[in-house]
Design an enzyme around this catalytic site. Structure first.
Site, PDB file in Angstrom:
ATOM      1  N   GLU A 158       0.482  -1.035  -0.167  1.00 12.71           N
ATOM      2  CA  GLU A 158       0.000   0.412   0.414  1.00 12.71           C
ATOM      3  C   GLU A 158       0.905   1.652  -0.294  1.00 12.71           C
ATOM      4  O   GLU A 158       0.631   2.086   0.612  1.00 12.71           O
ATOM      5  CB  GLU A 158      -1.051   0.034   0.923  1.00 12.71           C
ATOM      6  CG  GLU A 158      -2.013  -1.318   1.649  1.00 12.71           C
ATOM      7  CD  GLU A 158      -2.684  -1.371   2.228  1.00 12.71           C
ATOM      8  OE1 GLU A 158      -2.872  -0.283   3.089  1.00 12.71           O
ATOM      9  OE2 GLU A 158      -3.504  -2.402   2.666  1.00 12.71           O
ATOM     10  N   GLU A 343      -5.041  -8.682   1.321  1.00 12.82           N
ATOM     11  CA  GLU A 343      -5.791  -8.234   2.153  1.00 12.82           C
ATOM     12  C   GLU A 343      -7.084  -8.096   2.458  1.00 12.82           C
ATOM     13  O   GLU A 343      -7.658  -7.624   1.506  1.00 12.82           O
ATOM     14  CB  GLU A 343      -5.281  -7.398   3.161  1.00 12.82           C
ATOM     15  CG  GLU A 343      -3.425  -7.321   3.672  1.00 12.82           C
ATOM     16  CD  GLU A 343      -3.403  -5.542   4.337  1.00 12.82           C
ATOM     17  OE1 GLU A 343      -3.703  -5.265   4.335  1.00 12.82           O
ATOM     18  OE2 GLU A 343      -2.290  -5.960   3.994  1.00 12.82           O
TER      19      GLU A 343
END
Ligand code: IFM
Length: 423
Positions: A158, A343
């Protein structure tokens, strides 16, 4: 066929902050700033997985996962961020990889999940070009050691969070509020990923992005919706797929000739972390309500988010349909690039809500019709949730404060039964 696992990250679970030569990271420093972490906590001990990996491994075996996504702590392996490696730190990951393989669980490491060695932050951090080169060297050194047993690697987790939450909104380390430097950081994160991937041609190297769907409410601010989508999704995908940046963002000051040729096509696969959609409401002037992280979308006039219930305790809307949309959109945007859900999960006080969340999203995964190589539930353990400290519980297993005893929740049993089903 999708392989199913669970995920954690080093800073959030390992603890052992000064064990065996680990150096401080930018997040260790950030945690010392008054008010930076909601409950005033830090991750010096966290779940103590550095000393209790055997317990975590036993949980993974009991759960029945096919893979375990964890991250390697750069400050543990190379405390200065450059130069000599810290052998005991590297040996820890050697043991983790061997132990997982021994149990038939595929190790799925991420090389950078936000814990930049503090000396690199002090030397300029991600807004400085040199950090990208340092990342390439660190990545190459780690893969030289573990790459005989690990074929698939994630470079960055991320990068939007590091760049935009860290350098524009100031709510993540290093707590800076400078949009131009945030864009430079984003560029260097992509460059670091790409340099590492190109230095490792014999490995399957991808990147993990927190992509999401951006919906504009009927009265929503169109300019904000476009900018949110540009910062959150297009910046990363346009650079990785086409070697360009979205027109609406202009170019980062740090861009040099040839950089985007290095970035274009550098991801052998894409990891998608999906939690929640974004719904863009009216300009804040019309509502008085400003979403907490609107500064992470530089250039937009203050605007409001308009999430719909049900919510997790993070205040994030639960919307499994968003996973379908983001998978289909990414498959279309990056044709031929293998996808993984790296995720997915929810923070809840009531574990029954976590089960509902996981069930809904696993059904969505199936309904999307998109081929997904891996799915990782976030997270194995309740852990240090960054600026939220220990106030948010994403774990399938709770970790008793003080004793750090691991106690599987109902959601652990639910996922265990899901994993045991014949497919
Ligand atoms: O805990 C984080 C993780 O580190 C990165 N993705 C989102 C999770 C939940 O906020």
């Amino acid at each position: 066929m999708t392989r199913f696992g669970v995920a954690t990250s080093a800073f959030q679970v390992e603890g052992g902050h000064d064990a065996d030569g680990r150096g401080p990271s930018t997040w260790d420093e950030f945690c010392t700033r008054p008010g930076a972490i909601k409950d005033g906590s830090d991750a010096r001990v966290a779940c103590d997985s550095y000393h209790r990996f055997a317990e975590d491994l036993a949980l993974l075996v009991e759960l029945g996962v096919g893979s375990y996504r964890f991250s390697i702590a750069w400050p543990r392996v190379q405390p200065a961020g450059a130069g000599p490696l810290n052998e005991p730190g590297l040996a820890y990951y050697d043991r983790v990889v061997d132990a997982l393989l021994d149990k038939g669980i595929c190790p799925f490491p991420t090389l950078y999940h936000w814990d930049l060695p503090l000396p690199l932050e002090e030397g300029g951090g991600w807004p400085a070009r040199d950090t990208a080169m340092r990342f390439r060297d660190y990545a190459t050194a780690v893969v030289a050691r573990l790459g005989d047993r690990v074929g698939t690697w994630a470079t960055m987790n991320e990068p939007w969070c590091t760049a935009l939450l860290g350098h524009a909104a100031g709510v993540f380390a290093p707590g800076e509020r400078d949009p131009a430097r945030a864009y430079d950081a984003a560029h260097h994160l992509l460059l670091g990923h790409a340099l590492a991937a190109r230095a490792l041609p014999d490995h399957d190297v991808g990147i993990v992005l927190n992509l999401t769907t951006v919906h504009r409410e009927p009265d929503g601010d169109p300019q904000a919706a476009d900018l949110v989508d540009a910062w959150q999704n297009r910046l990363w995908l346009d650079a990785l797929v086409d070697g360009r940046y979205p027109d609406v963002l202009g170019l980062p000051r740090a861009l040099r000739d040839g950089d985007l040729d290095v970035v274009r096509g550098s991801a052998a696969w894409l990891g998608i972390n999906y939690y929640t959609p974004f719904r863009i409401g009216p300009p804040a002037a019309a509502t008085g309500a400003v979403g907490q992280d609107v500064d992470a979308f530089p250039g937009a006039q203050p605007f409001s988010f308009a999430p719909r219930p049900p919510f997790t305790t993070m205040g994030w809307e639960v919307d499994p349909r968003g996973l379908v949309d983001v998978l289909q959109a990414t498959a279309q945007r990056a044709p031929g690039v293998p996808l993984r859900v790296t995720e997915n999960g929810g923070a809840f006080e009531d574990d029954a809500d976590r089960i509902t969340y996981l069930q809904g999203h696993l059904e969505a995964l199936q309904a999307s019709g998109v081929e997904v190589l891996d799915y990782f539930a976030w997270s194995l353990l309740d852990n240090f949730e960054w600026a939220q400290g220990y106030t948010q519980r994403f774990g399938l297993v709770s970790v008793e404060p003080g004793t750090l005893r691991r106690v599987p929740k109902g959601s652990f049993r639910w996922y265990q039964a899901f994993l045991a089903r014949p497919r």
